[in-house]
Design a protein around this motif. Sequence first.
Motif, short mmCIF file in Angstrom:
data_model
loop_
_atom_site.label_atom_id
_atom_site.label_comp_id
_atom_site.label_asym_id
_atom_site.label_seq_id
_atom_site.Cartn_x
_atom_site.Cartn_y
_atom_site.Cartn_z
N PRO A 12 0.69 -1.37 -0.02
CA PRO A 12 -0.04 0.06 0.01
C PRO A 12 0.93 1.48 -0.11
O PRO A 12 0.40 2.42 -0.56
N ASP A 13 1.93 1.14 0.80
CA ASP A 13 2.93 2.50 0.72
C ASP A 13 3.47 2.79 -0.57
O ASP A 13 3.51 3.70 -1.08
N ARG A 14 3.81 1.58 -1.36
CA ARG A 14 4.34 1.67 -2.64
C ARG A 14 3.27 2.35 -3.67
O ARG A 14 3.62 3.26 -4.40
N VAL A 17 2.78 6.05 -3.13
CA VAL A 17 3.93 6.76 -3.55
C VAL A 17 3.78 7.13 -5.03
O VAL A 17 3.68 8.19 -5.51
N LEU A 18 3.26 5.95 -5.83
CA LEU A 18 2.98 6.23 -6.97
C LEU A 18 1.70 7.18 -7.48
O LEU A 18 1.57 8.11 -8.28
N ARG A 19 0.66 6.87 -6.55
CA ARG A 19 -0.64 7.76 -6.81
C ARG A 19 -0.22 9.05 -6.56
O ARG A 19 -0.52 10.06 -7.27
N LYS A 20 0.44 9.54 -5.46
CA LYS A 20 0.95 10.97 -5.37
C LYS A 20 1.78 11.49 -6.69
O LYS A 20 1.54 12.73 -7.00
N GLU A 21 2.71 10.74 -7.03
CA GLU A 21 3.54 11.15 -8.37
C GLU A 21 2.69 11.49 -9.47
O GLU A 21 2.54 12.45 -10.15
N TYR A 22 1.65 10.43 -9.53
CA TYR A 22 0.77 10.62 -10.65
C TYR A 22 -0.14 11.98 -10.46
O TYR A 22 -0.44 12.56 -11.53
N ASP A 54 -0.29 -2.60 -9.41
CA ASP A 54 -1.30 -2.19 -10.39
C ASP A 54 -1.92 -0.84 -10.19
O ASP A 54 -2.58 -0.85 -9.13
N CYS A 55 -1.85 0.16 -10.92
CA CYS A 55 -2.70 1.31 -10.83
C CYS A 55 -3.46 1.61 -11.86
O CYS A 55 -3.18 1.51 -13.11
N ASP A 56 -4.65 2.11 -11.58
CA ASP A 56 -5.74 2.52 -12.51
C ASP A 56 -5.91 3.99 -12.53
O ASP A 56 -6.32 4.36 -11.65
N ILE A 57 -5.41 4.74 -13.58
CA ILE A 57 -5.79 6.10 -13.50
C ILE A 57 -7.04 6.29 -14.27
O ILE A 57 -7.29 6.14 -15.47
N VAL A 58 -8.23 6.74 -13.41
CA VAL A 58 -9.70 6.70 -14.01
C VAL A 58 -9.71 8.06 -14.51
O VAL A 58 -9.63 9.04 -13.88
N VAL A 59 -10.00 8.19 -15.70
CA VAL A 59 -10.44 9.41 -16.32
C VAL A 59 -11.80 9.37 -17.15
O VAL A 59 -12.08 8.19 -17.62
N ALA A 60 -12.41 10.62 -17.41
CA ALA A 60 -13.47 10.49 -18.47
C ALA A 60 -12.92 10.12 -20.09
O ALA A 60 -11.73 10.35 -20.07
N GLU A 61 -13.42 9.60 -20.83
CA GLU A 61 -13.03 9.05 -21.86
C GLU A 61 -12.40 10.51 -22.82
O GLU A 61 -11.55 9.98 -23.47
N GLN A 62 -12.88 11.61 -22.66
CA GLN A 62 -12.19 12.83 -23.56
C GLN A 62 -11.06 12.96 -22.88
O GLN A 62 -10.27 13.92 -23.63
N ASP A 63 -10.61 12.49 -21.64
CA ASP A 63 -9.26 13.02 -21.10
C ASP A 63 -8.27 11.86 -21.26
O ASP A 63 -7.20 11.82 -20.69
N GLY A 98 8.52 -2.80 -11.70
CA GLY A 98 7.62 -3.49 -10.63
C GLY A 98 6.33 -2.83 -10.60
O GLY A 98 5.46 -3.00 -9.51
N THR A 99 5.72 -2.07 -11.64
CA THR A 99 4.54 -1.44 -11.61
C THR A 99 3.72 -1.54 -12.88
O THR A 99 4.58 -2.00 -13.94
N ASN A 100 2.67 -1.95 -12.81
CA ASN A 100 1.92 -1.82 -14.13
C ASN A 100 0.61 -0.72 -14.11
O ASN A 100 -0.01 -0.55 -12.84
#
Length: 180
Positions: A12-14, A17-22, A54-63, A98-100
């Motif tokens: 969860p900590d890893r 860190v990714l979430r904050k950077e993204y 694994d990280c999902d960056i969730v956006v609207a289709e137009q983004d 080590g990330t997707n």
Amino acid sequence: MITVVDYDHAWPDRFEVLRKEYAKALEAASVPVISIEHVGSTSVPGLAAKPIIDCDIVVAEQDVEAATDVLIGLGFSPLGDRGIPQRWAFKEPARLAGTNTYVIVDGSLSLRNHLAVRDILRTNSRLRDQYAAVKKRVAEKAANIDDYGRGKNAMVQAILAEAGLSDGERASIDSSQVPS
């Protein structure tokens, strides 16, 4: 052979860190983000997993295009949808090994799949433990990641059924993807 390890409390900590950077990079580029989700087996406390966040960056289709441009700016290489509608994969730069990471459309079946598996396994310890046993058994025998996915597919389908996905939705997922 595929590497599956016992749950690591550092996952969860890893992710954070990714979430904050993204989030910082997407905000700097004025890309509206609905959420950044920790998905896949590393997001489920107590579940054995491949040690890949694994990280999902969730956006609207137009983004989608704007979010893709941000990830490219962070050093990611786009891999396309890899046959999974409304979800785009990226090859991580060496510094994020080590990330997707995926850009995924809000409300899509691909996102609902990721969240359904995560959420049902977080609340159903019986299914979580069954899935862990299947993952470990299959990982020992799988020649590659495709064999690994096929070997655990029946269990994934049972998880998705328990999570309430319809027969049609599960059939679509069965033919196009197996979550990690």
